[in-house]
Design an enzyme around this catalytic site. Sequence first.
Site, mmCIF file in Angstrom:
data_model
loop_
_atom_site.group_PDB
_atom_site.id
_atom_site.type_symbol
_atom_site.label_atom_id
_atom_site.label_comp_id
_atom_site.label_asym_id
_atom_site.label_seq_id
_atom_site.Cartn_x
_atom_site.Cartn_y
_atom_site.Cartn_z
ATOM 1 C CG ASP A 154 -2.208 0.897 1.031
ATOM 2 O OD1 ASP A 154 -2.369 2.433 1.008
ATOM 3 O OD2 ASP A 154 -3.074 0.075 0.923
ATOM 4 C CG HIS A 217 -5.174 3.750 0.058
ATOM 5 N ND1 HIS A 217 -4.658 2.667 0.418
ATOM 6 C CD2 HIS A 217 -6.430 3.722 -0.663
ATOM 7 C CE1 HIS A 217 -5.571 1.591 -0.871
ATOM 8 N NE2 HIS A 217 -6.633 3.027 -1.428
ATOM 9 C CB SER A 543 -8.979 0.776 -1.739
ATOM 10 O OG SER A 543 -8.085 0.765 -2.645
#
Length: 757
Positions: A154, A217, A543
């Site tokens: 990630d 994220h 995601s």
Amino acid sequence: MSQQFLSDYMHTHVPLMMSNNSRLRSLLLLLYLVFASVVIAAQENDMYIVFLRDEGSGERLLETHHSVLSSLKGSENDASESLVYSYTKIFNAFAAKLSQDEARKLSNMEEVVSILPNRYRKLHTTKSWEFVGLAPNSRRNSKVESNIIVGLLDTGITPDSDSFKDDGLGPPPAKWKGGCAPNFSGCNNKLIGAKYFKLDKRPDPDDVLSPLDTDGHGTHTSSTLAGVPVPNANLDGLAQGTARGAVPHARVAMYKVCWASSGCSDADILAAFESAISDGVDVISISIGGVTGSYTADSIAVGAFHAMRKGILTVASAGNDGPNHGTVANHAPWLFTVGASGMDRQFRSNIVLGNGVTLSGVGISTFEPRQKLYPLASGMDTAKSSDTKEESRYCLENSMDPNKVKGKLVYCKLGSWGTDSVIKGLGGVGSLIESDSFLDAAQIFMAPATMVNSSAGKRINDYIHSTKTPSAVIHRSEEIKIPAPFVASFSSRGPNLGTKHLLKPDITAPGIDILASYTLLKSLTGLKGDTQYSKFIFMSGTSMACPHVAGAAAYVKSFHPNWSPAAIRSAIMTTAKPMSSKVDKDAEFAYGAGQVNPTRAISPGLVYDMDDMSYVQFLCREGYNGTGIGSLVGQGPINCSKLVPGNGEDAINYPSMQLALKNKQEPTVGVFKRKVVNVGTPQAVYNATITAPAGVEIVVKPATLTFTKALQRKSFKVVVKAKPMSDQVLVLSGSLTWRSFHCTVRSPIAVYNPWAN
């Protein structure tokens, strides 16, 4: 503005808007997301990943890599300058800077199995775990869970987040061979691994060469998967509760492969896979996509195949290109592909017009109005000149007269993300944004704003032009209840373009408005002028769905440490909560087996198991050439003619079944051969229940499976006969359910019409 652009920004929060030069950053964002940047194109042509025959290990492989490059370049110095990275732990491969001509020459060398261009990919919670049935008091195997290591590829991680505190955790499991980057001091007994990979070595002004997460994220996905409980988590009072992951006792290892300006490169992804596998992770979660192709030439598919051979399940996001058909990504048969579903809450703001009409908009606006009403204008009426009238309809930067915007709410058509930033920058109060896309997910705004559909937009516009002094107010967002689950509009749909024999996505999980940990290094929106910062944030996208299923997989593994990746996936798919084609017309192409149900998955009764040879047989049946398969498995060409052929319509023991019609005039018949393993009560009888849509006949032989001991295997076949379908029908839904006294084992059966309009 394309749907792809809107989806990517809204649902993945790509961090490309941190510069003060908003026009430049917006341009870079657009170029990156549509893969039109000359810089990125140059990068793609500059680096190649070269796979060699699987011979030797360690130093010997390094010597081989130098030897191959030296023979190509003509000197050892040129070879050293060309070599970027050697993969020696799991793969026999290297990344090198080559011209196209050199790549062609290399491909003809006997030692070389395949060459892949280095491509760049894109990134595709207080309530969500309770919503899928995994409550704080759910049954746990905490001691084993603390030996589970989850690896994420990630944007990095925020080590000082409360979600990664190690209170009560002992040292890392003895099997752990990984560690943390030398310039990263945030590891502890919870966050036991943190590495970064940036093989192109190009500087990134919006990121740091460290596992540190400057985007948020990676922090969000990892805390969703395995964060420890954090009480009173909220975003400015919204969705207040305890945020936690599926497996709060598990350990976390972060592999940073995604960068603010360049995205996520194949070379970095493969390096991270190799590291994660050799480090000893148990489950891999990867919320990255954007490139599709051959299963033997796709970095995520290749990395996940090698992980699978080591007993590691890779869970991947399906993509954010819905509701368009044929957009599902990460669809290799050994990947666990996850779509996004919605929960029973939504964040909405009331809009009150000066004529007393109340409307409702979607979004997260945490601002309390300071006065009862504000002057209201249409963006089209605030144009600088007649030349910018069309641009001002969308409230684009540099299209509006600040004197006509100052102190007002402005009604705009959705043209680009950041409308709220543009209006605020001109002295406006806020914005009413019209769009009929993505209204199931709440965008966070940096100033009072909300999104309305075209019907509400027309009422607002009509009102503005019906009076000389239009006014309105946007109230602070509130949480409301809505029917759920449903598939997110942005979640990528089937059919699977990689093979007509495999239903993808496999499953869905919550992926809309998920509250989880965030970074304080980026504002909530990343937009110019935003001063909002928070330890928690709402994000939407596949995601966010992906770590929910990766967490479920880790949860199942904590009860069944020796189960194969295929068995864990089977357990989760066959116990999923069925969803309805009446709610989601794309049916299994939208939701696969249904919505994840972790607590049921620990006792599935029966599992559909497979090993790596099953996948090789599948690839042979799909027509892959022996050289490509050999490259995937790390050896010379595979002679498919010498392998025992896979049986049945799809040649794979998958928990779902898909039959593609073969012609438009005659019925299509498919025979699916399956084998299940009894992992439940040693003595059990399972009876088949069939659900078949009109025009489809489904027969199971035998219709009863009798088991006399644990781990006993039983075979059966499913015969599906489908009449030709209307061109207006894409997919029909059926199912096979095995029922015993204790367990229900459900497999979706999809009948696909390739000629559908």
